[in-house]
Design a protein around this motif. Structure first.
Motif, PDB file in Angstrom:
ATOM      1  N   PHE A  54       0.824  -1.212   0.000  1.00  0.00           N
ATOM      2  CA  PHE A  54       0.000   0.000   0.000  1.00  0.00           C
ATOM      3  C   PHE A  54       0.867   1.275   0.000  1.00  0.00           C
ATOM      4  CE2 PHE A  54      -3.541  -2.781   1.402  1.00  0.00           C
ATOM      5  CZ  PHE A  54      -4.410  -2.447   0.378  1.00  0.00           C
ATOM      6  N   GLU A  55       2.041   1.207   0.620  1.00  0.00           N
ATOM      7  CA  GLU A  55       2.943   2.371   0.559  1.00  0.00           C
ATOM      8  C   GLU A  55       3.387   2.626  -0.881  1.00  0.00           C
ATOM      9  OE1 GLU A  55       5.485   1.256   4.349  1.00  0.00           O
ATOM     10  OE2 GLU A  55       6.098   3.199   3.542  1.00  0.00           O
ATOM     11  N   ILE A  57       1.786   1.623  -3.599  1.00  0.00           N
ATOM     12  CA  ILE A  57       0.608   2.069  -4.347  1.00  0.00           C
ATOM     13  C   ILE A  57       0.397   3.570  -4.145  1.00  0.00           C
ATOM     14  CG2 ILE A  57      -1.925   1.968  -4.352  1.00  0.00           C
ATOM     15  CD1 ILE A  57      -1.702  -1.053  -3.910  1.00  0.00           C
ATOM     16  N   MET A  58       0.452   4.001  -2.889  1.00  0.00           N
ATOM     17  CA  MET A  58       0.189   5.424  -2.600  1.00  0.00           C
ATOM     18  C   MET A  58       1.233   6.313  -3.254  1.00  0.00           C
ATOM     19  SD  MET A  58      -0.755   7.169   1.018  1.00  0.00           S
ATOM     20  CE  MET A  58       0.841   7.320   1.782  1.00  0.00           C
ATOM     21  N   GLU A  61       0.461   6.312  -7.029  1.00  0.00           N
ATOM     22  CA  GLU A  61      -0.786   7.029  -7.315  1.00  0.00           C
ATOM     23  C   GLU A  61      -0.573   8.546  -7.220  1.00  0.00           C
ATOM     24  OE1 GLU A  61      -4.421   4.076  -5.919  1.00  0.00           O
ATOM     25  OE2 GLU A  61      -3.446   5.283  -4.404  1.00  0.00           O
ATOM     26  N   GLU A  62       0.156   8.954  -6.190  1.00  0.00           N
ATOM     27  CA  GLU A  62       0.350  10.398  -5.990  1.00  0.00           C
ATOM     28  C   GLU A  62       1.266  10.989  -7.057  1.00  0.00           C
ATOM     29  OE1 GLU A  62       1.612  10.797  -1.923  1.00  0.00           O
ATOM     30  OE2 GLU A  62      -0.454  10.650  -1.181  1.00  0.00           O
ATOM     31  N   LEU A  66      -2.762   8.448 -10.891  1.00  0.00           N
ATOM     32  CA  LEU A  66      -3.579   7.296 -11.317  1.00  0.00           C
ATOM     33  C   LEU A  66      -4.180   6.619 -10.090  1.00  0.00           C
ATOM     34  CD1 LEU A  66      -1.268   5.316 -13.761  1.00  0.00           C
ATOM     35  CD2 LEU A  66      -3.358   6.519 -14.370  1.00  0.00           C
ATOM     36  N   GLU A  67      -5.215   5.804 -10.316  1.00  0.00           N
ATOM     37  CA  GLU A  67      -5.684   4.910  -9.260  1.00  0.00           C
ATOM     38  C   GLU A  67      -5.141   3.519  -9.546  1.00  0.00           C
ATOM     39  OE1 GLU A  67      -9.826   4.997  -8.347  1.00  0.00           O
ATOM     40  OE2 GLU A  67      -9.775   7.108  -7.792  1.00  0.00           O
ATOM     41  N   LEU A  68      -4.597   2.893  -8.521  1.00  0.00           N
ATOM     42  CA  LEU A  68      -3.939   1.602  -8.700  1.00  0.00           C
ATOM     43  C   LEU A  68      -4.409   0.671  -7.591  1.00  0.00           C
ATOM     44  CD1 LEU A  68      -1.607   0.187 -10.272  1.00  0.00           C
ATOM     45  CD2 LEU A  68      -0.045   1.121  -8.574  1.00  0.00           C
ATOM     46  N   ASP A  69      -4.783  -0.558  -7.942  1.00  0.00           N
ATOM     47  CA  ASP A  69      -5.207  -1.523  -6.930  1.00  0.00           C
ATOM     48  C   ASP A  69      -4.105  -2.559  -6.702  1.00  0.00           C
ATOM     49  OD1 ASP A  69      -7.596  -0.267  -6.583  1.00  0.00           O
ATOM     50  OD2 ASP A  69      -8.722  -1.582  -7.919  1.00  0.00           O
ATOM     51  N   ALA A  70      -4.237  -3.279  -5.592  1.00  0.00           N
ATOM     52  CA  ALA A  70      -3.192  -4.238  -5.216  1.00  0.00           C
ATOM     53  C   ALA A  70      -3.094  -5.397  -6.202  1.00  0.00           C
ATOM     54  CB  ALA A  70      -3.452  -4.759  -3.811  1.00  0.00           C
TER      55      ALA A  70
ATOM     56  N   LEU B  50       0.028   4.794   7.365  1.00  0.00           N
ATOM     57  CA  LEU B  50       0.301   5.718   6.256  1.00  0.00           C
ATOM     58  C   LEU B  50      -0.167   7.143   6.562  1.00  0.00           C
ATOM     59  CD1 LEU B  50      -0.594   3.434   3.195  1.00  0.00           C
ATOM     60  CD2 LEU B  50       1.592   3.749   4.329  1.00  0.00           C
ATOM     61  N   GLY B 152      -7.925  -5.239  -1.726  1.00  0.00           N
ATOM     62  CA  GLY B 152      -7.020  -4.837  -2.798  1.00  0.00           C
ATOM     63  C   GLY B 152      -7.203  -3.413  -3.291  1.00  0.00           C
ATOM     64  N   GLY B 154      -6.879   0.325  -3.964  1.00  0.00           N
ATOM     65  CA  GLY B 154      -5.725   1.201  -3.740  1.00  0.00           C
ATOM     66  C   GLY B 154      -6.064   2.351  -2.808  1.00  0.00           C
ATOM     67  N   ILE B 155      -5.055   3.151  -2.525  1.00  0.00           N
ATOM     68  CA  ILE B 155      -5.227   4.239  -1.554  1.00  0.00           C
ATOM     69  C   ILE B 155      -6.084   5.365  -2.127  1.00  0.00           C
ATOM     70  CG2 ILE B 155      -4.011   5.969  -0.176  1.00  0.00           C
ATOM     71  CD1 ILE B 155      -3.631   3.064   0.750  1.00  0.00           C
TER      72      ILE B 155
END
Lengths: 95, 332
Positions: A54-55, A57-58, A61-62, A66-70, B50, B152, B154-155
């Motif tokens: 998740f770190e 991903i964040m 994304e930032e 974009l939006e990104l899923d696991a 986070l 799953g 995302g953030i």
């Protein structure tokens, strides 16, 4: 990032930065040497836990907007593969 | 208020073990050995690690029965049941009128997409009546709600959901200021629990009922209740070690109970076990069934012939959420 869509190389560098920020994986000499030599690396080899995932991903994304899923971090995904996926999504978004 | 939330399991959460045996599924759903998984704890951990604000999500999860531990589960279900009971007569009376409006476009031949033009608005309008929440006055995108239960998502998606739930809470706090917090919470719980789950259930059941080759609407046959579920599985955590349904479970093990295996059952009563069992039986079962029956009746009254063109599913790790459902209508 500038307004211009980032190249695959730039996105690959960003993916490495994201993983480094979450795990410090470049402190491992072998990993550093492999990446310096242009080798690709499987994300599963990094044994990312869910928080590190998740770190990353964040971070991505930032930086990329974009939006990104696991599920982008599947067992067969490599750093280069993830960078290609992100570059493709950026291209779709900007098309 | 955090005391009502399911207690976090110590250490990392184990990977769920899939359960496909009907007896074991019902056993786990009805056994006191199992409790809900800690959705709120996952959000709390993520927010802490986070440094993120998921406060509106956390506030919402307090009122979702599937997210609170057993001791608080019953009273919360009762409140939701009471809200549905108060409003369901109105909903039952209005749903045929809602459908009349939504199905008007299907009087015309051609290709029609049913998710955005019929199914989602049908569910949204019905849930609006049941919950008393005017969704138009909030920014809530119901397609985001499954992220509440996703491991799953995302953030960015979670942040967007948190912000949107914030607008709903703001609206609820203003419009229902005289009500207790829990009453406002169960209004929102109806939207959360009813949106995508009902959409998947109606779309998949309709997809099974509509013909692959053109046939008159008037000759369509619809089962007396939905035949498929939008909730393919639920997870439950073993709170103690022991045996349930002949299966030994260690404490903190997570069972993934595949509710969708009941779809294949020829007997309707057995098939509808996909609505759950025991204390966790779906509270919306009666209203979802009524919505299905009303939809079938309204479709049979349409002129012309219909055939399925395609059904595609959105990416979701928790629910079956239809993306596009195309049918072709002919009048010649």
């Amino acid at each position: 990032m500038t307004d211009k869509a980032p190249t695959l190389q730039e996105v690959s560098t960003l993916v490495v930065e994201a993983i480094e920020a979450a795990t410090g994986f470049l402190n491992d000499r072998k990993t550093y040497q492999a990446l310096s030599a242009g080798q690709d690396l499987s994300l599963s080899a990094l044994e990312l836990d869910s928080l590190a995932t998740f770190e990353i991903i964040m971070f991505l994304e930032e930086r990329l907007g974009l939006e990104l899923d696991a599920d982008a971090f599947g067992p067969d995904v490599t750093i280069h593969g993830l960078a290609k996926l992100l570059t493709s999504r950026l291209a779709d978004r900007d098309a | 208020m955090t005391s009502v939330l399911a207690k976090p399991a110590p250490g990392p959460e184990p990977a769920p073990k899939t359960v496909n045996d009907p007896g074991q599924i019902v056993g786990a759903l009805t056994s006191s050995q199992f409790d809900v998984v800690d959705y709120a704890g996952r959000y709390a951990s993520l927010a802490r690690a986070l440094k993120l604000d998921f406060s509106h999500i956390m506030r919402t999860l307090r009122y979702i029965p599937a997210c609170v531990e057993a001791a608080h589960h019953g009273p919360l279900r009762r409140q939701i049941g009471e809200l549905i009971a108060e409003r369901q007569t109105l909903a039952r009376n209005l749903t045929p009128l809602i459908l009349d409006q939504l199905l008007a476009r299907l009087h015309h031949p051609g290709a029609h997409e049913l998710v955005t033009t019929v199914l989602r608005p049908y569910i949204e309008k019905t849930l609006r009546i049941l919950s008393g929440i005017e969704l138009d006055e909030t920014t809530l995108d119901q397609a985001l709600l499954s992220a509440l239960f996703s491991q799953g998502a995302g953030i960015a998606r979670r942040r967007r959901l948190n912000a949107q739930l914030g607008t709903v809470w703001q609206w609820l706090d203003q419009v229902y200021a005289a009500e207790p917090e829990s009453r406002r919470g169960v209004r929102l719980a109806l939207i959360v629990l009813g949106s995508d789950a009902t959409l998947g259930t109606l779309a998949d059941s309709l997809h099974a009922a509509l013909p692959r080759r053109r046939a008159p609407f008037s000759e369509l046959e619809f089962a007396a209740a939905p035949t498929h579920t939008g909730v393919p599985y639920v997870d439950r955590r073993a709170v103690t070690s022991g045996t349930t349904g002949g299966q030994v479970w260690a404490a903190d093990a997570v069972a993934r109970l595949q509710l969708n295996i009941f779809e294949a059952n020829a007997l309707a009563d057995e098939r509808h076990r996909f609505f759950g069992a025991g204390a966790h039986t779906c509270l919306g079962r009666a209203i979802a069934t009524k919505m299905w029956v009303t939809l079938g009746q309204a479709l049979r009254d349409l002129p012309g012939e219909v055939e399925v063109e395609s059904l595609t599913w959105a990416r979701s790790d928790v629910l079956r959420i239809p993306q596009e459902f195309w049918v072709k209508i002919s009048h010649d």
